[in-house]
Scaffold this motif. Structure first.
Motif, mmCIF file in Angstrom:
data_model
loop_
_atom_site.group_PDB
_atom_site.id
_atom_site.type_symbol
_atom_site.label_atom_id
_atom_site.label_comp_id
_atom_site.label_asym_id
_atom_site.label_seq_id
_atom_site.Cartn_x
_atom_site.Cartn_y
_atom_site.Cartn_z
ATOM 1 N N GLY A 106 0.788 -1.219 0.000
ATOM 2 C CA GLY A 106 0.000 0.000 0.000
ATOM 3 C C GLY A 106 0.819 1.267 0.000
ATOM 4 N N GLU A 107 0.182 2.318 0.505
ATOM 5 C CA GLU A 107 0.767 3.653 0.485
ATOM 6 C C GLU A 107 0.395 4.368 1.768
ATOM 7 O OE1 GLU A 107 0.667 6.287 -3.249
ATOM 8 O OE2 GLU A 107 -0.981 7.041 -2.004
ATOM 9 N N GLY A 108 1.343 5.097 2.327
ATOM 10 C CA GLY A 108 1.074 5.804 3.562
ATOM 11 C C GLY A 108 1.731 7.168 3.596
ATOM 12 N N TYR A 109 1.423 7.908 4.641
ATOM 13 C CA TYR A 109 2.020 9.214 4.883
ATOM 14 C C TYR A 109 2.955 9.115 6.080
ATOM 15 C CZ TYR A 109 -2.080 10.848 2.227
ATOM 16 O OH TYR A 109 -3.057 11.043 1.284
ATOM 17 N N TYR A 110 3.992 9.955 6.054
ATOM 18 C CA TYR A 110 4.943 10.051 7.168
ATOM 19 C C TYR A 110 5.334 11.508 7.312
ATOM 20 C CZ TYR A 110 9.222 9.647 9.894
ATOM 21 O OH TYR A 110 10.181 9.778 10.864
ATOM 22 N N GLN A 111 5.413 11.958 8.554
ATOM 23 C CA GLN A 111 5.843 13.327 8.794
ATOM 24 C C GLN A 111 6.511 13.436 10.150
ATOM 25 O OE1 GLN A 111 2.752 16.342 9.021
ATOM 26 N NE2 GLN A 111 4.220 17.985 8.621
ATOM 27 N N GLU A 112 7.622 14.170 10.181
ATOM 28 C CA GLU A 112 8.276 14.538 11.424
ATOM 29 C C GLU A 112 7.928 15.992 11.721
ATOM 30 O OE1 GLU A 112 12.474 13.734 10.996
ATOM 31 O OE2 GLU A 112 12.123 11.573 10.842
ATOM 32 N N GLU A 149 14.709 9.074 14.185
ATOM 33 C CA GLU A 149 15.614 9.088 15.330
ATOM 34 C C GLU A 149 14.831 9.156 16.638
ATOM 35 O OE1 GLU A 149 18.753 8.434 15.148
ATOM 36 O OE2 GLU A 149 18.846 8.520 12.962
ATOM 37 N N LYS A 150 15.486 8.788 17.723
ATOM 38 C CA LYS A 150 14.823 8.793 19.030
ATOM 39 C C LYS A 150 14.386 10.207 19.404
ATOM 40 C CE LYS A 150 18.690 9.311 22.207
ATOM 41 N NZ LYS A 150 19.269 8.797 23.407
ATOM 42 N N ASP A 151 13.276 10.275 20.132
ATOM 43 C CA ASP A 151 12.712 11.523 20.638
ATOM 44 C C ASP A 151 12.291 12.508 19.551
ATOM 45 O OD1 ASP A 151 12.942 10.736 23.337
ATOM 46 O OD2 ASP A 151 15.056 11.333 23.350
ATOM 47 N N VAL A 152 12.127 12.043 18.305
ATOM 48 C CA VAL A 152 11.640 12.904 17.225
ATOM 49 C C VAL A 152 10.134 12.677 17.086
ATOM 50 C CG1 VAL A 152 11.709 13.368 14.751
ATOM 51 C CG2 VAL A 152 13.841 12.963 15.997
ATOM 52 N N GLU A 153 9.379 13.738 17.273
ATOM 53 C CA GLU A 153 7.926 13.647 17.178
ATOM 54 C C GLU A 153 7.533 13.443 15.715
ATOM 55 O OE1 GLU A 153 4.184 16.054 19.127
ATOM 56 O OE2 GLU A 153 6.007 17.145 18.629
ATOM 57 N N HIS A 154 6.636 12.479 15.478
ATOM 58 C CA HIS A 154 6.251 12.129 14.118
ATOM 59 C C HIS A 154 4.899 11.410 14.106
ATOM 60 C CE1 HIS A 154 8.016 8.435 15.695
ATOM 61 N NE2 HIS A 154 7.354 7.758 14.759
ATOM 62 N N TRP A 155 4.399 11.160 12.904
ATOM 63 C CA TRP A 155 3.217 10.322 12.729
ATOM 64 C C TRP A 155 3.359 9.595 11.397
ATOM 65 C CZ3 TRP A 155 -0.408 11.177 8.771
ATOM 66 C CH2 TRP A 155 -0.314 12.397 8.109
ATOM 67 N N HIS A 156 2.693 8.469 11.287
ATOM 68 C CA HIS A 156 2.687 7.686 10.044
ATOM 69 C C HIS A 156 1.432 6.848 10.014
ATOM 70 C CE1 HIS A 156 4.311 4.444 12.653
ATOM 71 N NE2 HIS A 156 5.078 5.418 13.130
ATOM 72 N N THR A 157 0.839 6.738 8.831
ATOM 73 C CA THR A 157 -0.398 5.970 8.675
ATOM 74 C C THR A 157 -0.709 5.804 7.191
ATOM 75 O OG1 THR A 157 -2.664 5.792 9.522
ATOM 76 C CG2 THR A 157 -1.961 7.961 8.799
ATOM 77 N N SER A 158 -1.899 5.343 6.875
ATOM 78 C CA SER A 158 -2.304 5.110 5.489
ATOM 79 C C SER A 158 -2.525 6.429 4.755
ATOM 80 C CB SER A 158 -3.590 4.289 5.457
ATOM 81 O OG SER A 158 -4.644 5.016 6.061
ATOM 82 N N SER A 159 -2.516 6.350 3.435
ATOM 83 C CA SER A 159 -2.877 7.511 2.632
ATOM 84 C C SER A 159 -4.399 7.569 2.515
ATOM 85 C CB SER A 159 -2.229 7.430 1.249
ATOM 86 O OG SER A 159 -2.800 6.375 0.498
ATOM 87 N N TYR A 199 -5.073 15.963 8.805
ATOM 88 C CA TYR A 199 -4.851 14.812 7.914
ATOM 89 C C TYR A 199 -5.395 15.093 6.514
ATOM 90 C CZ TYR A 199 -5.260 10.129 5.962
ATOM 91 O OH TYR A 199 -5.178 9.036 5.140
ATOM 92 N N ASP A 200 -6.626 15.629 6.433
ATOM 93 C CA ASP A 200 -7.228 15.929 5.129
ATOM 94 C C ASP A 200 -6.399 16.962 4.368
ATOM 95 O OD1 ASP A 200 -9.246 14.112 5.661
ATOM 96 O OD2 ASP A 200 -10.736 15.646 6.202
ATOM 97 N N GLY A 201 -5.827 17.934 5.084
ATOM 98 C CA GLY A 201 -4.960 18.924 4.443
ATOM 99 C C GLY A 201 -3.695 18.283 3.877
ATOM 100 N N VAL A 202 -3.112 17.356 4.628
ATOM 101 C CA VAL A 202 -1.934 16.625 4.143
ATOM 102 C C VAL A 202 -2.305 15.810 2.905
ATOM 103 C CG1 VAL A 202 -0.340 14.719 4.673
ATOM 104 C CG2 VAL A 202 -0.717 16.547 6.347
#
Length: 155
Positions: free
Chosen positions: A86-92, A109-119, A146-149
């Motif tokens: 599939g395909e997903g989004y990732y952002q730090e 990297e450790k302690d880096v705020e982020h999110w990742h999930t499906s497109s 999320y919708d904006g991304v």
């Protein structure tokens, strides 16, 4: 006759291989449905390896349905995400979001705020490798964000 002889040689080997005393998890699967605590949409978790003893990392397969969100979070150790399908989004935090596709590998990297999930248009299944310390959930990722991304990455 040749095939019969080959069968007599391979059959005992296959039986021995399956009963060799190793702990083998034979397939990847959806796993269990995750409660909607830190995401919107449907998600399944398959805990492949749990940290313990000399191995201080968890290895989890996560599958998210299309158009799902995952909240902002960070880990006390680096995290590696390997996209299986599939395909997903990732952002730090502080960086632009990106699209991840089958075969992509990303290290956070450790302690880096982020999110990742499906497109928005595709489910995603990935392997996540991360330390044994609990995930630190930092901020709810809103549907509007999320919708904006999704709209931005669609262009």
């Amino acid at each position: 006759m040749k095939h019969l002889a080959l069968l007599f040689v391979l059959l005992p080997l296959s039986i021995y291989a399956q009963n060799s005393g190793y702990s083998v998890k034979s397939t990847l699967s959806e796993g269990m449905k995750a409660p909607n605590t830190h995401h919107i949409g449907e998600a399944w978790l398959n805990f492949l390896v749990e940290a313990g003893g000399d191995f201080n990392y968890n290895i989890t397969q996560a599958t998210f349905s299309a158009n799902s969100t995952l909240d902002w979070h960070k880990h006390a150790t680096p995290q590696v995400v390997i996209i299986l399908e599939g395909e997903g989004y990732y952002q730090e935090r502080g960086k632009e979001p990106i699209i991840l596709r089958k075969g992509d590998v990303i290290k956070c990297e450790k302690d880096v705020e982020h999110w990742h999930t499906s497109s928005a248009g595709s489910e995603v299944s990935y392997i996540a490798v991360y330390g044994s310390e609990p995930t630190m959930w930092t901020e709810k990722l809103t549907r509007e964000y999320y919708d904006g991304v999704a709209q931005k990455l669609k262009q």
